[in-house]
Design an enzyme around this catalytic site. Structure first.
Site, PDB file in Angstrom:
ATOM      1  N   SER B  18       0.850  -1.196   0.000  1.00 56.72           N
ATOM      2  CA  SER B  18       0.000   0.000   0.000  1.00 56.72           C
ATOM      3  C   SER B  18       0.878   1.236   0.000  1.00 56.72           C
ATOM      4  O   SER B  18       1.620   1.426  -0.965  1.00 56.72           O
ATOM      5  CB  SER B  18      -1.059  -0.121   1.113  1.00 56.72           C
ATOM      6  OG  SER B  18      -0.830   0.666   2.187  1.00 56.72           O
ATOM      7  N   HIS B  45      -2.908  -0.853  -2.932  1.00 52.19           N
ATOM      8  CA  HIS B  45      -3.986   0.041  -2.487  1.00 52.19           C
ATOM      9  C   HIS B  45      -3.757   1.415  -3.089  1.00 52.19           C
ATOM     10  O   HIS B  45      -2.663   1.954  -3.005  1.00 52.19           O
ATOM     11  CB  HIS B  45      -3.972   0.196  -0.967  1.00 52.19           C
ATOM     12  CG  HIS B  45      -4.263  -1.080  -0.247  1.00 52.19           C
ATOM     13  ND1 HIS B  45      -3.992  -1.245   1.079  1.00 52.19           N
ATOM     14  CD2 HIS B  45      -4.811  -2.246  -0.664  1.00 52.19           C
ATOM     15  CE1 HIS B  45      -4.363  -2.456   1.448  1.00 52.19           C
ATOM     16  NE2 HIS B  45      -4.853  -3.091   0.410  1.00 52.19           N
ATOM     17  N   ASP B 138      -3.665  -5.404   5.803  1.00 53.48           N
ATOM     18  CA  ASP B 138      -4.148  -6.228   4.696  1.00 53.48           C
ATOM     19  C   ASP B 138      -2.966  -6.986   4.097  1.00 53.48           C
ATOM     20  O   ASP B 138      -1.895  -6.414   3.904  1.00 53.48           O
ATOM     21  CB  ASP B 138      -4.806  -5.328   3.644  1.00 53.48           C
ATOM     22  CG  ASP B 138      -5.527  -6.120   2.565  1.00 53.48           C
ATOM     23  OD1 ASP B 138      -5.930  -7.266   2.831  1.00 53.48           O
ATOM     24  OD2 ASP B 138      -5.705  -5.579   1.460  1.00 53.48           O
TER      25      ASP B 138
END
Ligand SMILES: C[S@@+](CC[C@H](N)C(=O)[O-])C[C@H]1O[C@@H](n2cnc3c(N)ncnc32)[C@H](O)[C@@H]1O
Lengths: 297, 198
Positions: B18, B45, B138
């Protein structure tokens, strides 16, 4: 000094101690077997056919349901669902992803307004099919667009779905008030020129949409997996439904749309959906590739 | 036959990152050849923008072919695929992509966990998972699933990561096969390609 690729690779091979099954086709796990059996049981008992849905997302949603219903396994869920139609109705809420939004992807609606509506205006009367309409947000969006373009009175809209609870909500046309700010913004971005609040009355925490928008809407139970074509149409919009199907079932659905559409009829899909990998890719031509709006060939 | 997964067994690479992920991805994909023998599938992300420019950006810098993953597309070697914003990206057992609009996981859609866990069902032990910089947990569970299936797990060295929360979350759940810097991951990917050219 950075270690060379060889050193890293060697370090890796030394580090692997766990035993793994390699280079064999992935065998079905017990869970995968249970999932197949559950879908078979649902089909035989309730005539809902989920057997050709994309597996990865279906698996996640069934696993969530197993937890929510306090079952130890999918097999236990299957046994309960077979004997309990109410529980099946609850499971259906997991299997169908009942989420939607008014004027979802505003540029899609802007494109309908600019490029599709002018052609639709040339027909004396119109039929539109909203397949997989869920709780109705897409239907009300379309009805607003058609009214503003002076077409609503001569249009019949068929709004279909397999989830009876969603269809019931769609008929009511009552949406949570806390979503309205987003919908109003979408409406404006989609080229809406009126005050969005003229389409609903607010009461408590809900927005009740103008009943007359639905005067010519028929909400009906219809499955893209098991049912056939019921009418000729000029426009089919089926958004964010096909992604839950495997390729074979996508082809079935696209076949229904192709059969239903009139000569040069329009098909609108979700903003990231594709027909490139379908048998029907050559039977529709893109009108606006970016917005996933096609015309029947 | 049961034996540890080795480099030549890997049939696909899945990558998650991310914050800081664009730069990290560029580093690890540097100099990968056009005929790279494996697919590389990436969930980064991004701000939820409708049109990601990631594929175009990367294609500009890489020789490897880069594209957005598409629903029901068959996965082919030699392509770097990106998940598109707004949809979860899964891999089906038939090794085709699927999209879905389930709610975000760890505030993220696409979610790295969803990509990695579905990749395990499709590739089993023949999988390499890489998790890099990011301010989100995540991917930690997804990488663990790869580990449990016998695949190869690589975590970016947290000391080097722009944001170390994501790699540290992964390390909290497992001891991966390798903890590497971006330059080392790049070298590993190149060597992985060489292992497949017989
Ligand atoms: C994610 S919603 C999409 C709602 C809306 N079209 C949109 O884009 O906002 C998917 C819908 O497809 C419906 N659906 C799933 N399988 C179906 C089938 N076989 N036939 C018709 N509708 C189906 C579900 O019940 C659900 O309402």
């Amino acid at each position: 000094m950075e270690p060379s690729a060889k050193v890293i690779a060697n370090r890796l091979n030394e580090s692997k101690v766990n035993e793994a099954r390699v280079n064999e086709p992935q065998r079905l796990s017990t869970l995968d077997i249970e999932l197949r059996l559950l879908m078979e049981a649902i089909y035989l008992r309730y005539s809902y056919d989920f057997r050709d849905y994309a597996g990865a997302s279906q698996k996640r949603r069934v696993v969530q349901a197993v937890r929510a219903f306090d079952c130890k396994s999918v097999s236990e869920l299957q046994a309960r669902v077979l004997h309990d139609p109410d529980l099946f109705m609850q499971l259906l809420q997991y299997l169908t992803i009942p989420v939607s939004e008014m004027f979802r992807d505003p540029s899609y609606y802007a494109c309908l307004r600019q490029e599709v509506i002018p052609v639709l205006k040339t027909y004396p009367s119109l039929k539109i099919w909203v397949a997989g309409c869920s709780t109705g947000e897409e239907v009300y969006s379309l009805a607003i667009l058609l009214r503003e373009e002076g077409l609503l009175d001569r249009t019949i809209i068929y709004a279909t779905d397999i989830n009876p609870q969603s269809l019931e909500k769609a008929r009511k046309g009552v949406f949570p008030l806390d979503r309205i700010a987003l919908y109003a913004k979408n409406y404006q971005e989609a080229g809406g020129q009126l005050d969005f609040s003229s389409y609903y009355t607010a009461a408590y925490n809900a927005a009740l949409f103008d009943r007359s928008l639905c005067d010519n809407v028929t909400f009906a139970d219809h499955s893209l997996s098991t049912d056939s074509v019921f009418s000729e149409t000029h426009l089919v919009t089926c958004r964010n439904v096909l992604i839950y199907f495997n390729r074979g079932l996508q082809d079935r659905a696209l076949g229904l749309f192709h059969e239903s559409l009139c000569h040069r009829g329009f098909l609108g899909l979700g903003s990231k959906e594709s027909i490139d990998f379908s048998d029907y890719s050559q039977r529709f031509e893109p009108l606006q590739k970016r917005e996933r709006i096609f015309r029947k060939l | 036959m049961t034996r540890p997964t080795q480099l030549q067994d890997v049939a696909a690479i899945v990558v998650g990152a991310s914050a800081g992920g664009i730069h990290a991805m560029m580093q690890i994909c540097k100099d990968l050849p056009t005929n790279y023998p494996l697919p590389i599938i990436v969930t980064l992300h991004m701000q939820d923008m409708r049109d990601s420019r990631l594929a175009a950006l990367f294609q500009h810098h890489l020789r490897l072919r880069v594209k957005d993953a598409e629903d029901k597309e068959s996965i082919r070697p030699g392509i770097l695929y990106f998940a598109v914003p707004g949809y979860h990206l899964s891999i089906e057992r038939e090794r085709v992509f699927s999209f879905s609009c389930e709610p975000p996981l760890h505030f993220s859609r696409p979610s790295i966990d969803i990509l990695m866990e579905s990749a395990v069902d499709a590739y089993g032990a023949n999988l390499m998972g890489i998790l890099m910089t990011g301010a989100n947990q995540d991917g930690a569970a997804g990488l663990l699933a790869i580990k449990q299936a016998g695949g190869i797990c690589v975590v970016q060295d947290p000391a080097e990561a722009e944001i170390d929360y994501m790699p540290k979350s992964a390390l909290a759940l497992q001891t991966p096969d390798l903890i590497l810097t971006l330059a080392e991951i790049n070298a590993l990917l190149i060597s992985l390609g060489d292992h497949h050219v017989h």
